[in-house]
Motif scaffolding. Structure first.
Motif, PDB file in Angstrom:
ATOM      1  N   VAL A   1      15.639 -14.702  14.937  1.00 18.62           N
ATOM      2  CA  VAL A   1      16.273 -15.046  16.213  1.00 18.62           C
ATOM      3  C   VAL A   1      17.331 -14.009  16.576  1.00 18.62           C
ATOM      4  O   VAL A   1      17.553 -13.708  17.750  1.00 18.62           O
ATOM      5  CB  VAL A   1      16.891 -16.455  16.119  1.00 18.62           C
ATOM      6  CG1 VAL A   1      17.796 -16.741  17.302  1.00 18.62           C
ATOM      7  CG2 VAL A   1      15.783 -17.506  16.008  1.00 18.62           C
TER       8      VAL A   1
ATOM      9  N   SER B   1      23.533 -13.638  21.990  1.00 18.57           N
ATOM     10  CA  SER B   1      23.557 -14.864  21.182  1.00 18.57           C
ATOM     11  C   SER B   1      24.852 -15.603  21.453  1.00 18.57           C
ATOM     12  O   SER B   1      25.856 -15.001  21.872  1.00 18.57           O
ATOM     13  CB  SER B   1      23.439 -14.558  19.684  1.00 18.57           C
ATOM     14  OG  SER B   1      24.669 -14.087  19.171  1.00 18.57           O
TER      15      SER B   1
ATOM     16  N   GLY C   1      18.989 -20.559  15.467  1.00 19.11           N
ATOM     17  CA  GLY C   1      18.959 -19.528  14.424  1.00 19.11           C
ATOM     18  C   GLY C   1      19.775 -19.960  13.223  1.00 19.11           C
ATOM     19  O   GLY C   1      21.007 -19.928  13.253  1.00 19.11           O
TER      20      GLY C   1
ATOM     21  N   ALA D   1      19.566 -17.878  22.195  1.00 16.59           N
ATOM     22  CA  ALA D   1      19.760 -17.927  20.743  1.00 16.59           C
ATOM     23  C   ALA D   1      21.097 -18.564  20.398  1.00 16.59           C
ATOM     24  O   ALA D   1      22.156 -18.030  20.743  1.00 16.59           O
ATOM     25  CB  ALA D   1      19.705 -16.515  20.164  1.00 16.59           C
TER      26      ALA D   1
END
Lengths: 291, 291
Positions: free
Chosen positions: A213, A82, A153, A112
């Motif tokens: 996410v 992420s 997210g 993400a």
């Protein structure tokens, strides 16, 4: 077994999983957990510990240079779980910087982008208005996220941060916003620190389903450290029921990475390799069996 | 106008309301706001400021002696707006002590016992179980409360306290418990510090209706003071929209006292009479017009 867990300096309760251990397949180090490591040190630390993914922050990526950072991660055989963080939607004109963040995520091969909602502007007491601005900004970002193949997210934040950092306070609230958009574009971040106390959290995780996410883990410890921004605990040192939350996340269909994200001065003061070793032990003890 | 507001030492923005001012009719000093005053000093301070009510705590009442305390309050022409605090339902056998608290409330002529839910027992991560124990204990107390003519006020607590002090985290959750019982016996405490961030809080206040047992006010300030138990701010110094919350409480039908309850080391360090003067000014500025 002479290893010791940081930051409590307690004897390790389980052997440290070694590289190649299949239990580590989904574990990711969010680089802020080892805040004193450079991006390169964090990448090397992940690789040495046998982790396949790392969660990165925009500032150290910018410091290294975006292309350099992307190559560094790739060359180490890692993937970016992420990118932290976009958001801060409640004041100013936040869209441009978030579009840049989406570009950065795409360049890193990361799907993400974690969105921190943002707090109340100085002197503003209109919480409902600020929450609406978050929903509006997410909507404005949807076409950009879709273009780049990066999911947004929305991270609900513990109400301790409602005034100054994140006006979206519950998973239920984040889902109310996310559900206005397709699930492959807008979802939520489930961070145990932020949502563990939420009434009905297991039902909300089930409701999230494919919209999860990112799953981020750290503990809620007491007494709470004085600086609320650094009040997160090592997994297993606090009050959070990781078994129940992890089972719910897994039952919702989440098959992605599990990121350890701990902001804590005592954790940061420990050697990075000890932090990573402790976190892998705690992960296989408290989290992985319930995935 | 040379008065200054504590603890920020800012010039007072409105004249201090004087005894007899009808705007003070519903204002009550919770004695923990002036923690360095004895019960007698707090009673005298209220009377001098023209307040008609005081919220008292069990410990200073016990120190003075229950009968002495009751007479002290009555002789000063005051009434007790609430007794703090029963509850702590999540461990041990809490019923006996709560029955005693109900007796004390009755002896003080006070019809509202504030219930602090209690936190997770040491090492216990079963938040749902702890919440159920709160519901069970409230049910067990209902006949005792009815006998004594004292209402039970379940106080939802900010999630910052979910682990160590109050497992009931929202007004919605507190109402789910209260609504299992008659409204003249079980209600809720609306404390702005605890509920200001709650999604849908205005709707929950409307839902509470006649179940609002006590309305307590203080502010959420940032940066949050290091000791979370002492992190409450003077009304008007922080981020809470007192106008919206107060209008909702009033629209719900609440006609009772408005208690100022501030735990804050800086407030406690100021002279009690300055604290009371500041709080009366802030009350007429931020709260009373919306009742």
């Amino acid at each position: 077994m002479s290893a010791r867990d940081v930051p409590m300096n307690a004897p390790a309760r389980v052997p440290t999983p070694q590289p190649g251990d299949p239990r580590l397949a989904r574990l990711s180090l969010n680089q802020r957990t080892t805040a004193n490591w450079s991006l390169r040190e964090a990448v090397e630390g992940c690789a040495a510990a046998g982790l396949g993914t790392i969660g990165v922050w925009r500032e150290p990526v910018a410091e290294a240079g975006l292309a350099v950072a992307a190559r560094m991660v790739r060359d180490a055989g890692l993937r970016v779980s992420s990118l932290c963080r976009g958001g801060f939607f409640t004041s100013g004109d936040p869209i441009g910087d978030n579009v840049t963040a989406l570009d950065e995520a795409a360049a890193l091969g990361c799907d993400a982008l974690v969105l921190v909602p943002g707090g109340l502007p100085s002197g503003d007491r209109d919480l409902a208005g600020a929450r609406q601005r978050v929903a509006d900004a997410v909507a404005a970002l949807v076409p950009h996220a879709r273009d780049r193949g990066v999911r947004l997210g929305i991270e609900p934040m513990h109400p301790i941060f409602a005034a100054d950092r994140g006006v979206i306070s519950t998973l239920a609230q984040a889902l109310d916003i996310a559900e206005q958009h397709p699930p492959d574009v807008v979802g939520v971040v489930v961070d145990t620190f932020h949502v563990w106390w939420e009434p009905g959290v297991l039902e909300q995780i089930a409701r999230a389903g494919q919209r999860i996410v990112s799953y981020q883990i750290c503990d809620w410890i007491t007494p709470l450290p004085a600086d609320t921004l650094l009040s997160r605990g090592m997994v297993g040192d606090g009050h959070i029921d990781f078994a129940a939350l992890t089972r719910a996340v897994s039952a919702a269909g989440y098959r992605g990475d599990v990121e350890v994200e701990i902001f804590n001065a005592d954790v940061w003061a420990a050697p990075g390799s000890d932090v990573v070793a402790t976190m892998t032990r705690r992960y296989v003890e408290f989290v992985e069996p319930h995935l």
